[in-house]
Design a protein around this motif. Structure first.
Motif, PDB file in Angstrom:
ATOM      1  N   SER A 172      14.394  45.149  -0.620  1.00  0.00           N
ATOM      2  CA  SER A 172      14.525  43.695  -0.627  1.00  0.00           C
ATOM      3  C   SER A 172      13.582  43.108   0.417  1.00  0.00           C
ATOM      4  O   SER A 172      13.411  43.674   1.494  1.00  0.00           O
ATOM      5  CB  SER A 172      15.962  43.274  -0.319  1.00  0.00           C
ATOM      6  N   ALA A 173      12.963  41.980   0.081  1.00  0.00           N
ATOM      7  CA  ALA A 173      11.970  41.403   0.985  1.00  0.00           C
ATOM      8  C   ALA A 173      11.964  39.891   0.862  1.00  0.00           C
ATOM      9  O   ALA A 173      12.399  39.321  -0.140  1.00  0.00           O
ATOM     10  CB  ALA A 173      10.576  41.963   0.676  1.00  0.00           C
ATOM     11  N   ASN A 174      11.483  39.246   1.922  1.00  0.00           N
ATOM     12  CA  ASN A 174      11.284  37.793   1.938  1.00  0.00           C
ATOM     13  C   ASN A 174       9.802  37.512   2.117  1.00  0.00           C
ATOM     14  O   ASN A 174       9.132  38.150   2.934  1.00  0.00           O
ATOM     15  CB  ASN A 174      12.073  37.133   3.073  1.00  0.00           C
ATOM     16  N   ALA A 175       9.311  36.557   1.361  1.00  0.00           N
ATOM     17  CA  ALA A 175       7.912  36.152   1.457  1.00  0.00           C
ATOM     18  C   ALA A 175       7.845  34.734   2.000  1.00  0.00           C
ATOM     19  O   ALA A 175       8.459  33.823   1.443  1.00  0.00           O
ATOM     20  CB  ALA A 175       7.234  36.223   0.098  1.00  0.00           C
ATOM     21  N   LYS A 179      11.607  41.522  -4.118  1.00  0.00           N
ATOM     22  CA  LYS A 179      11.630  42.942  -3.773  1.00  0.00           C
ATOM     23  C   LYS A 179      10.229  43.526  -3.867  1.00  0.00           C
ATOM     24  O   LYS A 179       9.328  42.960  -4.494  1.00  0.00           O
ATOM     25  CB  LYS A 179      12.592  43.714  -4.691  1.00  0.00           C
ATOM     26  N   ILE A 180      10.072  44.676  -3.218  1.00  0.00           N
ATOM     27  CA  ILE A 180       8.821  45.405  -3.221  1.00  0.00           C
ATOM     28  C   ILE A 180       8.887  46.482  -4.305  1.00  0.00           C
ATOM     29  O   ILE A 180       9.886  47.205  -4.403  1.00  0.00           O
ATOM     30  CB  ILE A 180       8.547  46.065  -1.856  1.00  0.00           C
ATOM     31  N   GLU A 181       7.829  46.571  -5.092  1.00  0.00           N
ATOM     32  CA  GLU A 181       7.788  47.599  -6.125  1.00  0.00           C
ATOM     33  C   GLU A 181       6.344  48.028  -6.361  1.00  0.00           C
ATOM     34  O   GLU A 181       5.411  47.272  -6.072  1.00  0.00           O
ATOM     35  CB  GLU A 181       8.420  47.101  -7.424  1.00  0.00           C
ATOM     36  N   PRO A 182       6.138  49.234  -6.874  1.00  0.00           N
ATOM     37  CA  PRO A 182       4.765  49.684  -7.160  1.00  0.00           C
ATOM     38  C   PRO A 182       4.183  48.899  -8.330  1.00  0.00           C
ATOM     39  O   PRO A 182       4.902  48.519  -9.259  1.00  0.00           O
ATOM     40  CB  PRO A 182       4.940  51.162  -7.495  1.00  0.00           C
ATOM     41  N   ARG A 183       2.899  48.677  -8.267  1.00  0.00           N
ATOM     42  CA  ARG A 183       2.237  47.954  -9.358  1.00  0.00           C
ATOM     43  C   ARG A 183       2.280  48.766 -10.654  1.00  0.00           C
ATOM     44  O   ARG A 183       2.473  48.226 -11.743  1.00  0.00           O
ATOM     45  CB  ARG A 183       0.790  47.679  -8.979  1.00  0.00           C
ATOM     46  N   ASN A 184       2.093  50.071 -10.525  1.00  0.00           N
ATOM     47  CA  ASN A 184       2.018  50.929 -11.703  1.00  0.00           C
ATOM     48  C   ASN A 184       3.063  52.030 -11.594  1.00  0.00           C
ATOM     49  O   ASN A 184       2.883  52.990 -10.844  1.00  0.00           O
ATOM     50  CB  ASN A 184       0.609  51.535 -11.840  1.00  0.00           C
ATOM     51  N   GLU A 185       4.161  51.884 -12.314  1.00  0.00           N
ATOM     52  CA  GLU A 185       5.216  52.898 -12.363  1.00  0.00           C
ATOM     53  C   GLU A 185       5.303  53.423 -13.791  1.00  0.00           C
ATOM     54  O   GLU A 185       5.503  52.661 -14.734  1.00  0.00           O
ATOM     55  CB  GLU A 185       6.554  52.322 -11.920  1.00  0.00           C
ATOM     56  N   VAL A 186       5.147  54.729 -13.954  1.00  0.00           N
ATOM     57  CA  VAL A 186       5.053  55.347 -15.273  1.00  0.00           C
ATOM     58  C   VAL A 186       6.251  56.256 -15.498  1.00  0.00           C
ATOM     59  O   VAL A 186       6.623  57.037 -14.613  1.00  0.00           O
ATOM     60  CB  VAL A 186       3.743  56.152 -15.398  1.00  0.00           C
ATOM     61  N   ASN A 187       6.842  56.152 -16.683  1.00  0.00           N
ATOM     62  CA  ASN A 187       7.898  57.066 -17.100  1.00  0.00           C
ATOM     63  C   ASN A 187       7.275  58.202 -17.903  1.00  0.00           C
ATOM     64  O   ASN A 187       6.652  57.976 -18.945  1.00  0.00           O
ATOM     65  CB  ASN A 187       8.933  56.345 -17.961  1.00  0.00           C
ATOM     66  N   VAL A 188       7.418  59.421 -17.401  1.00  0.00           N
ATOM     67  CA  VAL A 188       6.875  60.596 -18.063  1.00  0.00           C
ATOM     68  C   VAL A 188       7.887  61.101 -19.078  1.00  0.00           C
ATOM     69  O   VAL A 188       9.044  61.374 -18.731  1.00  0.00           O
ATOM     70  CB  VAL A 188       6.541  61.697 -17.039  1.00  0.00           C
TER      71      VAL A 188
END
Length: 371
Positions: free
Chosen positions: A289-292, A54-63
């Motif tokens: 969802s992704a395929n590499a 899957k694709i996701e952000p490198r930096n995800e922050v919970n405030v």
């Protein structure tokens, strides 16, 4: 007339019998075996594998909030852009009674000390004017008064923070204002106005007010089988295809290969991460969802034939060379050295020339298929 009718019927029966006999005899005769034939080609062969993830952000922050309280206002919604320091929500403080009592006690003590410091200064000032005490003692008394006033101000601010979450001296940096810690897009706001929230402490992770991520810096995360992980090296190019966006594909480069396997459905797999090079203007969402597709090995400008034309015998491989034409056609078994295979074509390293023709699998007729 009846005599002619019987003769005609008898003739028809005989014809049917003879026709059936000839048909069955013809079917019983062995049919010549026909094979597909292939001519070697010079081509490129690549062995690839597909990794799901899957694709996701490198930096995800919970405030999270700095204080416990109740959400009184939400200023942002999921999907909004936010800058670091920008206010997302407001919180009304629910004071802790023990902290409130301690702060009130501190204010009362500061008031007592301030009154006493003022009285002491009045006495010392009168004596100083009569030159009965030194200037140093007078200065120390004035310094004590200034300290008492500062303590009173600090005590009032501490009480305001405990009771209201904000004081006059830090109104611009109030802990009741929940601010984003990074610049990016708000992915989720799991709270609503009126929800109680708590700050992070030793015993609790705290309530998440919002999830914020930089969607311009994405990674692909997936798992690869242990039989293929040995072919991977950092920096390998990858082609990413997103299931929901079949008409778009993105380049990526492998950044991370886990040193430890995890078991999944009875198989050992290794986690991989790759930096996704997103095209400008592409609307990619977190969690797609992704395929590499990864090229594990590649051979260029090599002689190849369909893998179905290869006979495998132990550690050796053979082909059947076509000799002659028509009824004089024969097949000569010849050992060859094979190389890379992509599952359809296979590389021939030695033993076969481009002008030779090889035998493939047997041609299956429609009648054979029906049987």
């Amino acid at each position: 007339m009846k005599k002619y009718s019987k003769l005609i019927i008898a003739a028809l029966v005989a014809l049917i019998f003879i026709g059936t006999f000839l048909f069955l005899w013809q079917k019983s005769q062995p049919q010549p075996v026909v094979y597909n034939e292939f001519t070697p080609q010079t081509t490129d062969i690549a062995k690839t594998t597909i990794v799901t993830g899957k694709i996701e952000p490198r930096n995800e922050v919970n405030v999270k909030p700095q204080i416990s309280g109740i959400i009184t206002e939400l200023l942002k919604e999921p999907g909004d852009m936010v800058q670091a320091g920008e206010v997302i929500a407001k919180v009304k403080v629910i004071p802790d009674m023990s902290q409130l009592s301690s702060a009130q006690s501190r204010v009362r003590l500061a008031e007592i000390n301030l009154r006493q410091a003022q009285i002491d200064l009045s006495r010392v000032e009168a004596l100083y004017k009569q030159e009965l005490i030194s200037a140093d003692e007078y200065d120390r008394t004035r310094q004590a008064l200034r300290q008492a006033r500062e303590e009173k101000t600090a005590a009032d601010d501490a009480l305001a923070v405990v009771r209201d979450g904000v004081s006059r001296s830090n109104a611009s940096a109030s802990s009741t204002l929940i601010r984003s810690t990074i610049s990016g897009i708000i992915l989720d706001i799991p709270v609503k106005v009126g929800n109680s929230v708590i700050n992070s402490n030793t015993f609790n992770d705290g309530t998440t007010i919002a999830s914020v991520a930089n969607m311009n810096d994405l990674i692909f995360r997936g798992n690869i089988d242990e039989t293929e992980v040995g072919h991977l090296v950092s920096g390998m190019p990858m082609k990413i295809t997103i299931g929901a966006l079949q008409d778009l594909s993105f380049d990526a480069s492998l950044e991370y290969i886990s040193p430890k396997a995890v078991e999944s459905n009875g198989a050992n797999q290794f986690e991989i991460k790759a930096a996704v090079h997103v095209l400008k203007g592409s609307k990619i969402r977190s969690g797609y969802s992704a395929n590499a597709e990864i090229v594990l090995a590649k051979a260029t400008h090599v002689v190849s034939v369909p893998e179905s034309a290869i006979e495998f015998s132990g550690d050796s491989t053979f082909v059947y060379i076509v000799k002659g034409e028509g009824e004089q056609k024969t097949y000569e078994r010849k050992q060859v050295t094979t190389g890379l295979s992509d599952g359809v074509n296979i590389e021939i390293k030695q033993g076969l020339g481009l002008k030779e023709k090889v035998r493939g699998p047997q041609v299956v007729s429609d009648d054979d298929k029906e049987e």
